[in-house]
Each structure stands twice: as structure tokens, then as C-alpha cells.
Design a protein around this motif. Sequence first.
Motif, PDB file in Angstrom:
ATOM      1  N   GLN A 149      31.985  -0.694 -29.721  1.00 29.85           N
ATOM      2  CA  GLN A 149      32.924  -0.660 -30.839  1.00 29.85           C
ATOM      3  C   GLN A 149      32.340   0.200 -31.953  1.00 29.85           C
ATOM      4  O   GLN A 149      31.221  -0.016 -32.401  1.00 29.85           O
ATOM      5  CB  GLN A 149      33.179  -2.072 -31.349  1.00 29.85           C
ATOM      6  N   VAL A 150      33.130   1.162 -32.396  1.00 29.89           N
ATOM      7  CA  VAL A 150      32.677   2.056 -33.450  1.00 29.89           C
ATOM      8  C   VAL A 150      32.837   1.379 -34.804  1.00 29.89           C
ATOM      9  O   VAL A 150      33.887   0.831 -35.113  1.00 29.89           O
ATOM     10  CB  VAL A 150      33.477   3.366 -33.422  1.00 29.89           C
ATOM     11  N   GLN A 151      31.781   1.422 -35.589  1.00 34.08           N
ATOM     12  CA  GLN A 151      31.821   0.878 -36.949  1.00 34.08           C
ATOM     13  C   GLN A 151      31.290   1.903 -37.928  1.00 34.08           C
ATOM     14  O   GLN A 151      30.318   2.611 -37.631  1.00 34.08           O
ATOM     15  CB  GLN A 151      31.014  -0.416 -37.043  1.00 34.08           C
ATOM     16  N   LEU A 152      31.931   1.974 -39.086  1.00 34.17           N
ATOM     17  CA  LEU A 152      31.523   2.868 -40.158  1.00 34.17           C
ATOM     18  C   LEU A 152      31.250   2.021 -41.397  1.00 34.17           C
ATOM     19  O   LEU A 152      32.103   1.204 -41.780  1.00 34.17           O
ATOM     20  CB  LEU A 152      32.625   3.890 -40.467  1.00 34.17           C
ATOM     21  N   VAL A 153      30.095   2.210 -42.006  1.00 32.75           N
ATOM     22  CA  VAL A 153      29.739   1.426 -43.182  1.00 32.75           C
ATOM     23  C   VAL A 153      29.305   2.374 -44.294  1.00 32.75           C
ATOM     24  O   VAL A 153      28.283   3.061 -44.178  1.00 32.75           O
ATOM     25  CB  VAL A 153      28.614   0.425 -42.870  1.00 32.75           C
ATOM     26  N   GLU A 154      30.101   2.399 -45.372  1.00 30.52           N
ATOM     27  CA  GLU A 154      29.801   3.267 -46.515  1.00 30.52           C
ATOM     28  C   GLU A 154      28.913   2.555 -47.534  1.00 30.52           C
ATOM     29  O   GLU A 154      28.916   1.320 -47.625  1.00 30.52           O
ATOM     30  CB  GLU A 154      31.089   3.720 -47.241  1.00 30.52           C
ATOM     31  N   SER A 155      28.200   3.358 -48.299  1.00 28.73           N
ATOM     32  CA  SER A 155      27.418   2.858 -49.427  1.00 28.73           C
ATOM     33  C   SER A 155      27.213   4.007 -50.407  1.00 28.73           C
ATOM     34  O   SER A 155      27.514   5.165 -50.082  1.00 28.73           O
ATOM     35  CB  SER A 155      26.077   2.294 -48.963  1.00 28.73           C
ATOM     36  N   GLY A 156      26.704   3.670 -51.586  1.00 36.43           N
ATOM     37  CA  GLY A 156      26.340   4.704 -52.545  1.00 36.43           C
ATOM     38  C   GLY A 156      27.294   4.862 -53.715  1.00 36.43           C
ATOM     39  O   GLY A 156      27.028   5.642 -54.634  1.00 36.43           O
ATOM     40  N   GLY A 157      28.394   4.133 -53.699  1.00 38.84           N
ATOM     41  CA  GLY A 157      29.310   4.227 -54.828  1.00 38.84           C
ATOM     42  C   GLY A 157      28.716   3.587 -56.077  1.00 38.84           C
ATOM     43  O   GLY A 157      27.669   2.948 -56.034  1.00 38.84           O
ATOM     44  N   GLY A 158      29.392   3.777 -57.186  1.00 39.67           N
ATOM     45  CA  GLY A 158      28.922   3.201 -58.436  1.00 39.67           C
ATOM     46  C   GLY A 158      29.683   3.764 -59.611  1.00 39.67           C
ATOM     47  O   GLY A 158      30.708   4.428 -59.446  1.00 39.67           O
ATOM     48  N   SER A 159      29.153   3.484 -60.800  1.00 37.28           N
ATOM     49  CA  SER A 159      29.765   3.960 -62.040  1.00 37.28           C
ATOM     50  C   SER A 159      28.866   4.993 -62.689  1.00 37.28           C
ATOM     51  O   SER A 159      27.668   4.734 -62.873  1.00 37.28           O
ATOM     52  CB  SER A 159      29.984   2.785 -62.992  1.00 37.28           C
ATOM     53  N   VAL A 160      29.429   6.138 -63.022  1.00 37.42           N
ATOM     54  CA  VAL A 160      28.679   7.205 -63.675  1.00 37.42           C
ATOM     55  C   VAL A 160      29.529   7.810 -64.785  1.00 37.42           C
ATOM     56  O   VAL A 160      30.748   7.638 -64.813  1.00 37.42           O
ATOM     57  CB  VAL A 160      28.262   8.322 -62.687  1.00 37.42           C
ATOM     58  N   GLN A 161      28.870   8.538 -65.655  1.00 41.88           N
ATOM     59  CA  GLN A 161      29.596   9.271 -66.689  1.00 41.88           C
ATOM     60  C   GLN A 161      30.001  10.630 -66.152  1.00 41.88           C
ATOM     61  O   GLN A 161      29.406  11.154 -65.200  1.00 41.88           O
ATOM     62  CB  GLN A 161      28.720   9.428 -67.930  1.00 41.88           C
ATOM     63  N   ALA A 162      31.015  11.200 -66.779  1.00 42.18           N
ATOM     64  CA  ALA A 162      31.467  12.530 -66.390  1.00 42.18           C
ATOM     65  C   ALA A 162      30.295  13.511 -66.438  1.00 42.18           C
ATOM     66  O   ALA A 162      29.465  13.461 -67.348  1.00 42.18           O
ATOM     67  CB  ALA A 162      32.577  12.992 -67.330  1.00 42.18           C
ATOM     68  N   GLY A 163      30.240  14.363 -65.419  1.00 43.88           N
ATOM     69  CA  GLY A 163      29.140  15.308 -65.289  1.00 43.88           C
ATOM     70  C   GLY A 163      28.001  14.800 -64.427  1.00 43.88           C
ATOM     71  O   GLY A 163      27.109  15.572 -64.064  1.00 43.88           O
ATOM     72  N   GLY A 164      28.036  13.530 -64.093  1.00 39.00           N
ATOM     73  CA  GLY A 164      26.977  12.939 -63.290  1.00 39.00           C
ATOM     74  C   GLY A 164      27.161  13.201 -61.804  1.00 39.00           C
ATOM     75  O   GLY A 164      28.091  13.894 -61.382  1.00 39.00           O
ATOM     76  N   SER A 165      26.259  12.611 -61.027  1.00 40.95           N
ATOM     77  CA  SER A 165      26.245  12.830 -59.580  1.00 40.95           C
ATOM     78  C   SER A 165      26.094  11.505 -58.838  1.00 40.95           C
ATOM     79  O   SER A 165      25.504  10.550 -59.361  1.00 40.95           O
ATOM     80  CB  SER A 165      25.085  13.748 -59.196  1.00 40.95           C
ATOM     81  N   LEU A 166      26.601  11.489 -57.629  1.00 39.68           N
ATOM     82  CA  LEU A 166      26.429  10.364 -56.708  1.00 39.68           C
ATOM     83  C   LEU A 166      26.339  10.922 -55.295  1.00 39.68           C
ATOM     84  O   LEU A 166      26.897  11.985 -55.013  1.00 39.68           O
ATOM     85  CB  LEU A 166      27.604   9.381 -56.776  1.00 39.68           C
ATOM     86  N   ARG A 167      25.674  10.196 -54.417  1.00 34.25           N
ATOM     87  CA  ARG A 167      25.666  10.546 -53.000  1.00 34.25           C
ATOM     88  C   ARG A 167      26.136   9.349 -52.199  1.00 34.25           C
ATOM     89  O   ARG A 167      25.516   8.284 -52.245  1.00 34.25           O
ATOM     90  CB  ARG A 167      24.281  10.976 -52.514  1.00 34.25           C
ATOM     91  N   LEU A 168      27.231   9.540 -51.500  1.00 32.44           N
ATOM     92  CA  LEU A 168      27.761   8.509 -50.628  1.00 32.44           C
ATOM     93  C   LEU A 168      27.188   8.676 -49.224  1.00 32.44           C
ATOM     94  O   LEU A 168      26.963   9.797 -48.767  1.00 32.44           O
ATOM     95  CB  LEU A 168      29.281   8.584 -50.567  1.00 32.44           C
ATOM     96  N   SER A 169      26.967   7.541 -48.564  1.00 36.08           N
ATOM     97  CA  SER A 169      26.486   7.545 -47.184  1.00 36.08           C
ATOM     98  C   SER A 169      27.453   6.747 -46.314  1.00 36.08           C
ATOM     99  O   SER A 169      28.090   5.805 -46.786  1.00 36.08           O
ATOM    100  CB  SER A 169      25.102   6.923 -47.090  1.00 36.08           C
TER     101      SER A 169
END
Length: 124
Positions: A1-21
Amino acid sequence: QVQLVESGGGSVQAGGSLRLSCVVSGATSNDYYMAWFRQCPGKEREGVARIGKIGATAYADSVRGRFTISRDSAKNTLYLEMNNLKPEDTAMYYCAAAPWMLREWTYPSQYSYWGQGTQVTVSS
């Protein structure tokens, strides 16, 4: 069974960066077209970026030049590097997998597998 699990979200200010996995289990990610979608309450799910089986990438016009999709085959993980974030990027972000593409990659209906989503909030 294929499963996908995301992480890495959050709250940032404009101009900031995030990396989702997105960790893929039950399958080899290289055997699938992988994509990131996002959705705001009351709106349709929107294609953000896609990576093909041999690495070809595609982006929505709204994120091109700011977001980068990539894949680590050894870790069976999909990434979305998001830079220069804007308040309009606020949404729930989902990763998705499709064994083949019969239509434009932005059509959610052709993706067989979805993660549970990770929230990204960008404040001005």
C-alpha cells in the motif's frame, strides 16, 4: 500500500522560506509522477509543481522562480523548497503520486495517492 506523509509546514513571515518533505512508503517514488498541490478553504485544489519519472519539472506560473521541486531517490522522499513566500501562498499543501499522466499534470483526478497535507501560513 502506497503511503505519502508530508511534513515541514509552518508559519512564516512574507519573504521567508520553508521546505516541505513527502516521504513515500510502499512504492519507489521514481516509478511515479510526483506533484505538490495546495488548497485554500472554499477553493479548488491547485497544482504547484510536478516532477516526472526521469526528473523533468513543471511549475505553476504563480510559483515559478520561487519554488523548487526535487526528489531524493535514496530516501524515497519528495521536497518542495519555497522561497520568498507571499501571503497568497497560504494553504494546505499536499503531495500526490500518479503512475502515469494522461492529461495536464495540474488535474488532481489523475493522481492515485495523496498525503494528509501540511499547513503553510504566510503573514504579511
